[in-house]
Design a protein around this motif. Structure first.
Motif, PDB file in Angstrom:
ATOM      1  N   MET A   1       0.827  -1.189   0.000  1.00  0.00           N
ATOM      2  CA  MET A   1       0.000   0.000   0.000  1.00  0.00           C
ATOM      3  C   MET A   1       0.870   1.250   0.000  1.00  0.00           C
ATOM      4  O   MET A   1       0.519   2.257   0.572  1.00  0.00           O
ATOM      5  CB  MET A   1      -0.934  -0.019   1.205  1.00  0.00           C
ATOM      6  CG  MET A   1      -1.961  -1.117   1.126  1.00  0.00           C
ATOM      7  SD  MET A   1      -3.198  -0.984   2.409  1.00  0.00           S
ATOM      8  CE  MET A   1      -3.588  -2.701   2.594  1.00  0.00           C
ATOM      9  N   GLY A   2       1.992   1.158  -0.676  1.00  0.00           N
ATOM     10  CA  GLY A   2       2.934   2.252  -0.670  1.00  0.00           C
ATOM     11  C   GLY A   2       2.544   3.455  -1.513  1.00  0.00           C
ATOM     12  O   GLY A   2       3.203   4.479  -1.446  1.00  0.00           O
ATOM     13  N   SER A   3       1.511   3.363  -2.335  1.00  0.00           N
ATOM     14  CA  SER A   3       1.178   4.497  -3.184  1.00  0.00           C
ATOM     15  C   SER A   3       0.344   5.560  -2.460  1.00  0.00           C
ATOM     16  O   SER A   3       0.149   6.641  -2.985  1.00  0.00           O
ATOM     17  CB  SER A   3       0.442   4.014  -4.434  1.00  0.00           C
ATOM     18  OG  SER A   3      -0.786   3.405  -4.080  1.00  0.00           O
ATOM     19  N   PHE A  26     -22.180   7.367   2.830  1.00  0.00           N
ATOM     20  CA  PHE A  26     -20.909   6.795   3.270  1.00  0.00           C
ATOM     21  C   PHE A  26     -20.932   5.274   3.144  1.00  0.00           C
ATOM     22  O   PHE A  26     -19.999   4.669   2.619  1.00  0.00           O
ATOM     23  CB  PHE A  26     -20.627   7.225   4.708  1.00  0.00           C
ATOM     24  CG  PHE A  26     -19.344   6.689   5.262  1.00  0.00           C
ATOM     25  CD1 PHE A  26     -18.134   7.250   4.912  1.00  0.00           C
ATOM     26  CD2 PHE A  26     -19.355   5.626   6.154  1.00  0.00           C
ATOM     27  CE1 PHE A  26     -16.942   6.762   5.438  1.00  0.00           C
ATOM     28  CE2 PHE A  26     -18.172   5.139   6.687  1.00  0.00           C
ATOM     29  CZ  PHE A  26     -16.964   5.706   6.327  1.00  0.00           C
ATOM     30  N   HIS A  27     -22.002   4.655   3.598  1.00  0.00           N
ATOM     31  CA  HIS A  27     -22.096   3.196   3.528  1.00  0.00           C
ATOM     32  C   HIS A  27     -22.220   2.713   2.088  1.00  0.00           C
ATOM     33  O   HIS A  27     -21.675   1.662   1.737  1.00  0.00           O
ATOM     34  CB  HIS A  27     -23.243   2.682   4.391  1.00  0.00           C
ATOM     35  CG  HIS A  27     -22.978   2.832   5.861  1.00  0.00           C
ATOM     36  ND1 HIS A  27     -21.970   2.167   6.517  1.00  0.00           N
ATOM     37  CD2 HIS A  27     -23.554   3.602   6.794  1.00  0.00           C
ATOM     38  CE1 HIS A  27     -21.940   2.502   7.779  1.00  0.00           C
ATOM     39  NE2 HIS A  27     -22.902   3.400   7.985  1.00  0.00           N
ATOM     40  N   GLN A  28     -22.901   3.474   1.240  1.00  0.00           N
ATOM     41  CA  GLN A  28     -22.985   3.115  -0.184  1.00  0.00           C
ATOM     42  C   GLN A  28     -21.604   3.168  -0.836  1.00  0.00           C
ATOM     43  O   GLN A  28     -21.251   2.288  -1.618  1.00  0.00           O
ATOM     44  CB  GLN A  28     -23.964   4.028  -0.914  1.00  0.00           C
ATOM     45  CG  GLN A  28     -25.410   3.733  -0.596  1.00  0.00           C
ATOM     46  CD  GLN A  28     -26.356   4.731  -1.244  1.00  0.00           C
ATOM     47  OE1 GLN A  28     -26.035   5.903  -1.425  1.00  0.00           O
ATOM     48  NE2 GLN A  28     -27.543   4.267  -1.584  1.00  0.00           N
ATOM     49  N   LEU A  29     -20.832   4.192  -0.511  1.00  0.00           N
ATOM     50  CA  LEU A  29     -19.470   4.278  -1.043  1.00  0.00           C
ATOM     51  C   LEU A  29     -18.627   3.111  -0.552  1.00  0.00           C
ATOM     52  O   LEU A  29     -17.878   2.498  -1.320  1.00  0.00           O
ATOM     53  CB  LEU A  29     -18.813   5.598  -0.628  1.00  0.00           C
ATOM     54  CG  LEU A  29     -19.336   6.867  -1.281  1.00  0.00           C
ATOM     55  CD1 LEU A  29     -18.713   8.091  -0.645  1.00  0.00           C
ATOM     56  CD2 LEU A  29     -19.077   6.842  -2.782  1.00  0.00           C
ATOM     57  N   ARG A  30     -18.780   2.788   0.713  1.00  0.00           N
ATOM     58  CA  ARG A  30     -17.991   1.724   1.328  1.00  0.00           C
ATOM     59  C   ARG A  30     -18.292   0.350   0.725  1.00  0.00           C
ATOM     60  O   ARG A  30     -17.431  -0.527   0.701  1.00  0.00           O
ATOM     61  CB  ARG A  30     -18.252   1.709   2.831  1.00  0.00           C
ATOM     62  CG  ARG A  30     -17.344   0.794   3.584  1.00  0.00           C
ATOM     63  CD  ARG A  30     -17.538   0.911   5.068  1.00  0.00           C
ATOM     64  NE  ARG A  30     -16.358   0.378   5.704  1.00  0.00           N
ATOM     65  CZ  ARG A  30     -15.973   0.664   6.914  1.00  0.00           C
ATOM     66  NH1 ARG A  30     -16.684   1.484   7.655  1.00  0.00           N
ATOM     67  NH2 ARG A  30     -14.886   0.136   7.420  1.00  0.00           N
ATOM     68  N   GLU A  31     -19.506   0.146   0.236  1.00  0.00           N
ATOM     69  CA  GLU A  31     -19.875  -1.134  -0.386  1.00  0.00           C
ATOM     70  C   GLU A  31     -19.121  -1.381  -1.687  1.00  0.00           C
ATOM     71  O   GLU A  31     -19.026  -2.509  -2.144  1.00  0.00           O
ATOM     72  CB  GLU A  31     -21.377  -1.182  -0.651  1.00  0.00           C
ATOM     73  CG  GLU A  31     -22.207  -1.268   0.611  1.00  0.00           C
ATOM     74  CD  GLU A  31     -23.696  -1.111   0.346  1.00  0.00           C
ATOM     75  OE1 GLU A  31     -24.093  -0.909  -0.824  1.00  0.00           O
ATOM     76  OE2 GLU A  31     -24.462  -1.184   1.313  1.00  0.00           O
ATOM     77  N   ILE A  60      -8.038   1.576   0.393  1.00  0.00           N
ATOM     78  CA  ILE A  60      -7.633   0.471   1.266  1.00  0.00           C
ATOM     79  C   ILE A  60      -8.741  -0.576   1.350  1.00  0.00           C
ATOM     80  O   ILE A  60      -8.484  -1.782   1.288  1.00  0.00           O
ATOM     81  CB  ILE A  60      -7.235   1.006   2.655  1.00  0.00           C
ATOM     82  CG1 ILE A  60      -5.920   1.789   2.530  1.00  0.00           C
ATOM     83  CG2 ILE A  60      -7.114  -0.127   3.676  1.00  0.00           C
ATOM     84  CD1 ILE A  60      -5.539   2.577   3.761  1.00  0.00           C
ATOM     85  N   GLU A  61      -9.982  -0.119   1.455  1.00  0.00           N
ATOM     86  CA  GLU A  61     -11.124  -1.049   1.470  1.00  0.00           C
ATOM     87  C   GLU A  61     -11.172  -1.853   0.176  1.00  0.00           C
ATOM     88  O   GLU A  61     -11.403  -3.066   0.187  1.00  0.00           O
ATOM     89  CB  GLU A  61     -12.423  -0.257   1.655  1.00  0.00           C
ATOM     90  CG  GLU A  61     -13.648  -1.105   1.830  1.00  0.00           C
ATOM     91  CD  GLU A  61     -13.758  -1.747   3.202  1.00  0.00           C
ATOM     92  OE1 GLU A  61     -14.460  -2.761   3.303  1.00  0.00           O
ATOM     93  OE2 GLU A  61     -13.153  -1.239   4.170  1.00  0.00           O
ATOM     94  N   ALA A  62     -10.940  -1.192  -0.944  1.00  0.00           N
ATOM     95  CA  ALA A  62     -10.949  -1.875  -2.242  1.00  0.00           C
ATOM     96  C   ALA A  62      -9.833  -2.920  -2.324  1.00  0.00           C
ATOM     97  O   ALA A  62     -10.053  -4.029  -2.823  1.00  0.00           O
ATOM     98  CB  ALA A  62     -10.818  -0.846  -3.368  1.00  0.00           C
ATOM     99  N   ILE A  63      -8.646  -2.578  -1.835  1.00  0.00           N
ATOM    100  CA  ILE A  63      -7.539  -3.544  -1.829  1.00  0.00           C
ATOM    101  C   ILE A  63      -7.907  -4.772  -1.007  1.00  0.00           C
ATOM    102  O   ILE A  63      -7.691  -5.906  -1.436  1.00  0.00           O
ATOM    103  CB  ILE A  63      -6.259  -2.877  -1.288  1.00  0.00           C
ATOM    104  CG1 ILE A  63      -5.720  -1.881  -2.312  1.00  0.00           C
ATOM    105  CG2 ILE A  63      -5.205  -3.926  -0.943  1.00  0.00           C
ATOM    106  CD1 ILE A  63      -4.618  -0.989  -1.790  1.00  0.00           C
ATOM    107  N   HIS A  64      -8.521  -4.545   0.153  1.00  0.00           N
ATOM    108  CA  HIS A  64      -8.925  -5.671   1.008  1.00  0.00           C
ATOM    109  C   HIS A  64      -9.974  -6.549   0.329  1.00  0.00           C
ATOM    110  O   HIS A  64     -10.085  -7.734   0.654  1.00  0.00           O
ATOM    111  CB  HIS A  64      -9.449  -5.176   2.354  1.00  0.00           C
ATOM    112  CG  HIS A  64      -8.386  -4.621   3.243  1.00  0.00           C
ATOM    113  ND1 HIS A  64      -7.227  -5.288   3.570  1.00  0.00           N
ATOM    114  CD2 HIS A  64      -8.303  -3.433   3.885  1.00  0.00           C
ATOM    115  CE1 HIS A  64      -6.486  -4.557   4.358  1.00  0.00           C
ATOM    116  NE2 HIS A  64      -7.110  -3.413   4.570  1.00  0.00           N
ATOM    117  N   GLN A  65     -10.729  -5.967  -0.601  1.00  0.00           N
ATOM    118  CA  GLN A  65     -11.750  -6.743  -1.317  1.00  0.00           C
ATOM    119  C   GLN A  65     -11.234  -7.282  -2.655  1.00  0.00           C
ATOM    120  O   GLN A  65     -12.003  -7.786  -3.460  1.00  0.00           O
ATOM    121  CB  GLN A  65     -13.006  -5.900  -1.509  1.00  0.00           C
ATOM    122  CG  GLN A  65     -13.716  -5.619  -0.194  1.00  0.00           C
ATOM    123  CD  GLN A  65     -15.084  -5.008  -0.383  1.00  0.00           C
ATOM    124  OE1 GLN A  65     -15.772  -5.284  -1.373  1.00  0.00           O
ATOM    125  NE2 GLN A  65     -15.499  -4.182   0.555  1.00  0.00           N
ATOM    126  N   GLY A  66      -9.926  -7.146  -2.904  1.00  0.00           N
ATOM    127  CA  GLY A  66      -9.326  -7.771  -4.076  1.00  0.00           C
ATOM    128  C   GLY A  66      -9.156  -6.892  -5.294  1.00  0.00           C
ATOM    129  O   GLY A  66      -8.730  -7.374  -6.348  1.00  0.00           O
TER     130      GLY A  66
END
Length: 76
Positions: A1-3, A26-31, A60-66
């Motif tokens: 996550m260095g970028s 916020f929750h819609q964005l997070r999904e 970061i959330e997107a990275i955790h979801q692949g």
């Protein structure tokens, strides 16, 4: 996550300090369904309202979801 310029998660985001963003938004964005629908997300506003924090947290959330993520600023 260095970028990313620093590490901030969505759990750390102070939603109550950002009145223009509702809890539902916020929750819609997070999904991250906007990614699957190929929507762009542009965060606009004055300095100090949390745009960068939100962008990093979503990344970061997107990275955790692949997802693969690249972080750039408008100055880049």
């Amino acid at each position: 996550m260095g970028s990313f310029p620093y590490y901030k998660t969505l759990d750390e985001f102070q939603l109550q300090e950002q009145p223009s963003l509702t809890k539902r938004q916020f929750h819609q964005l997070r999904e991250l369904s906007w990614l699957d629908q190929l929507f762009n997300l542009i965060l606009l506003g004055p300095p100090g309202v949390g745009k960068t924090h939100l962008a990093i947290g979503l990344g970061i959330e997107a990275i955790h979801q692949g997802y693969k993520v690249t972080f750039i600023t408008m100055e880049s």
